[in-house]
Design a protein around this motif. Sequence first.
Motif, PDB file in Angstrom:
ATOM      1  N   THR A  88       4.344   1.978   2.248  1.00 36.41           N
ATOM      2  CA  THR A  88       5.517   2.736   1.810  1.00 36.41           C
ATOM      3  C   THR A  88       5.152   4.153   1.375  1.00 36.41           C
ATOM      4  O   THR A  88       4.087   4.386   0.799  1.00 36.41           O
ATOM      5  N   ALA A  89       6.072   5.065   1.671  1.00 34.66           N
ATOM      6  CA  ALA A  89       5.972   6.446   1.209  1.00 34.66           C
ATOM      7  C   ALA A  89       7.234   6.833   0.449  1.00 34.66           C
ATOM      8  O   ALA A  89       7.514   8.011   0.253  1.00 34.66           O
ATOM      9  N   THR A  90       7.990   5.861  -0.013  1.00 38.08           N
ATOM     10  CA  THR A  90       9.244   6.118  -0.724  1.00 38.08           C
ATOM     11  C   THR A  90       8.997   6.976  -1.961  1.00 38.08           C
ATOM     12  O   THR A  90       8.148   6.656  -2.791  1.00 38.08           O
ATOM     13  N   GLY A  91       9.742   8.054  -2.067  1.00 43.35           N
ATOM     14  CA  GLY A  91       9.635   8.938  -3.229  1.00 43.35           C
ATOM     15  C   GLY A  91       8.377   9.773  -3.262  1.00 43.35           C
ATOM     16  O   GLY A  91       8.050  10.360  -4.298  1.00 43.35           O
ATOM     17  N   LYS A  92       7.653   9.873  -2.154  1.00 50.35           N
ATOM     18  CA  LYS A  92       6.376  10.598  -2.144  1.00 50.35           C
ATOM     19  C   LYS A  92       6.456  11.953  -1.462  1.00 50.35           C
ATOM     20  O   LYS A  92       5.462  12.603  -1.231  1.00 50.35           O
ATOM     21  N   VAL A 134      18.938  18.644 -22.931  1.00 50.08           N
ATOM     22  CA  VAL A 134      18.631  17.253 -22.586  1.00 50.08           C
ATOM     23  C   VAL A 134      19.654  16.624 -21.650  1.00 50.08           C
ATOM     24  O   VAL A 134      19.511  15.469 -21.267  1.00 50.08           O
ATOM     25  N   ASP A 135      20.667  17.351 -21.226  1.00 50.87           N
ATOM     26  CA  ASP A 135      21.747  16.766 -20.443  1.00 50.87           C
ATOM     27  C   ASP A 135      21.435  16.578 -18.965  1.00 50.87           C
ATOM     28  O   ASP A 135      21.991  15.685 -18.325  1.00 50.87           O
ATOM     29  N   ASN A 136      20.617  17.428 -18.363  1.00 48.13           N
ATOM     30  CA  ASN A 136      20.447  17.395 -16.916  1.00 48.13           C
ATOM     31  C   ASN A 136      18.982  17.161 -16.543  1.00 48.13           C
ATOM     32  O   ASN A 136      18.095  17.873 -16.992  1.00 48.13           O
ATOM     33  N   PRO A 137      18.728  16.196 -15.647  1.00 54.35           N
ATOM     34  CA  PRO A 137      17.351  15.861 -15.273  1.00 54.35           C
ATOM     35  C   PRO A 137      16.800  16.788 -14.204  1.00 54.35           C
ATOM     36  O   PRO A 137      17.524  17.568 -13.589  1.00 54.35           O
ATOM     37  N   ILE A 138      15.469  16.662 -13.959  1.00 55.36           N
ATOM     38  CA  ILE A 138      14.845  17.410 -12.873  1.00 55.36           C
ATOM     39  C   ILE A 138      15.375  16.897 -11.547  1.00 55.36           C
ATOM     40  O   ILE A 138      15.958  15.841 -11.452  1.00 55.36           O
ATOM     41  N   GLY A 139      15.146  17.673 -10.487  1.00 55.00           N
ATOM     42  CA  GLY A 139      15.604  17.311  -9.154  1.00 55.00           C
ATOM     43  C   GLY A 139      14.905  16.069  -8.621  1.00 55.00           C
ATOM     44  O   GLY A 139      13.821  15.703  -9.061  1.00 55.00           O
ATOM     45  N   GLY A 140      15.525  15.457  -7.629  1.00 56.14           N
ATOM     46  CA  GLY A 140      14.989  14.231  -7.060  1.00 56.14           C
ATOM     47  C   GLY A 140      14.004  14.468  -5.951  1.00 56.14           C
ATOM     48  O   GLY A 140      13.791  15.566  -5.505  1.00 56.14           O
ATOM     49  N   ARG A 141      13.374  13.382  -5.512  1.00 52.71           N
ATOM     50  CA  ARG A 141      12.440  13.420  -4.387  1.00 52.71           C
ATOM     51  C   ARG A 141      12.980  12.565  -3.304  1.00 52.71           C
ATOM     52  O   ARG A 141      13.617  11.614  -3.502  1.00 52.71           O
ATOM     53  N   VAL A 200       0.871  -1.173   0.000  1.00 54.04           N
ATOM     54  CA  VAL A 200       0.000   0.000   0.000  1.00 54.04           C
ATOM     55  C   VAL A 200       0.909   1.224   0.000  1.00 54.04           C
ATOM     56  O   VAL A 200       1.873   1.296   0.755  1.00 54.04           O
ATOM     57  N   ARG A 201       0.592   2.183  -0.866  1.00 50.90           N
ATOM     58  CA  ARG A 201       1.433   3.364  -1.023  1.00 50.90           C
ATOM     59  C   ARG A 201       0.721   4.611  -0.514  1.00 50.90           C
ATOM     60  O   ARG A 201      -0.496   4.731  -0.644  1.00 50.90           O
ATOM     61  N   ILE A 202       1.517   5.531   0.019  1.00 46.78           N
ATOM     62  CA  ILE A 202       1.016   6.855   0.374  1.00 46.78           C
ATOM     63  C   ILE A 202       0.973   7.681  -0.914  1.00 46.78           C
ATOM     64  O   ILE A 202       1.903   7.631  -1.719  1.00 46.78           O
ATOM     65  N   ARG A 203      -0.121   8.424  -1.118  1.00 42.23           N
ATOM     66  CA  ARG A 203      -0.253   9.277  -2.301  1.00 42.23           C
ATOM     67  C   ARG A 203       0.846  10.342  -2.291  1.00 42.23           C
ATOM     68  O   ARG A 203       1.122  10.962  -1.272  1.00 42.23           O
ATOM     69  N   ALA A 204       1.474  10.561  -3.416  1.00 39.97           N
ATOM     70  CA  ALA A 204       2.581  11.524  -3.532  1.00 39.97           C
ATOM     71  C   ALA A 204       2.121  12.943  -3.217  1.00 39.97           C
ATOM     72  O   ALA A 204       0.985  13.331  -3.506  1.00 39.97           O
ATOM     73  N   TRP A 205       3.024  13.728  -2.633  1.00 37.64           N
ATOM     74  CA  TRP A 205       2.781  15.144  -2.368  1.00 37.64           C
ATOM     75  C   TRP A 205       2.583  15.865  -3.690  1.00 37.64           C
ATOM     76  O   TRP A 205       3.382  15.726  -4.618  1.00 37.64           O
ATOM     77  N   ASP A 206       1.491  16.646  -3.781  1.00 41.49           N
ATOM     78  CA  ASP A 206       1.249  17.422  -4.999  1.00 41.49           C
ATOM     79  C   ASP A 206       0.897  18.872  -4.680  1.00 41.49           C
ATOM     80  O   ASP A 206       0.400  19.596  -5.525  1.00 41.49           O
TER      81      ASP A 206
END
Length: 179
Positions: free
Chosen positions: A59-63, A172-179, A31-37
């Motif tokens: 889990t709330a990984t990456g949320k 295209v070289d650099n990605p968005i920031g992580g969570r 079961v996952r926690i809904r991501a912060w929006d």
Amino acid sequence: MDADWFLNDGDEISGVHCNISHMVIPDYSTVRIRAWDGTPSSGKVEIYAKNIDIYGVLTATGKGYRGGDSPPDTHSAGKQGESFSGNYPTSNSISSNSGGGGGGGGEADGSNAHGKPGGGGGYGTNGGTCKLRNDNDVTHCGEGGKTYGDENLSTLHLGSGGGSGGNDNKLVDNPIGGR
């Protein structure tokens, strides 16, 4: 009247849930926690129940808070990551946004024609600041986010987002920031 709440594999939950007699996450279920929006009920869950049995995974990984947006133009600096301190940041600062990582420098701010990495988001520990190969110059790297919360984890908070990397001469070289 108190109700039972049996969750299923693949369910996504968020918000405040009260008056629950027995909450169960069964074996082999995730079961996952809904991501912060940006809305008040996202990215977290509060459950007030007499009994809670978690046999599977919650889990709330990456949320947590969002990472910095990609810079829109060539040679632009990255954006700060989001944190507990307020609204979604739009700053191109390499300084951290409290817990959110700073954006990496772009070619236009003197980073030797290369976009630099953004800083990592903080929470229980400081977010990371870049380390480049061969001990190259780390100026213009995004600063890691700061530590917050209490060491006993009596209250859990969302983790902060990392800063996005700065752009060089290609978008295209650099990605968005992580969570």
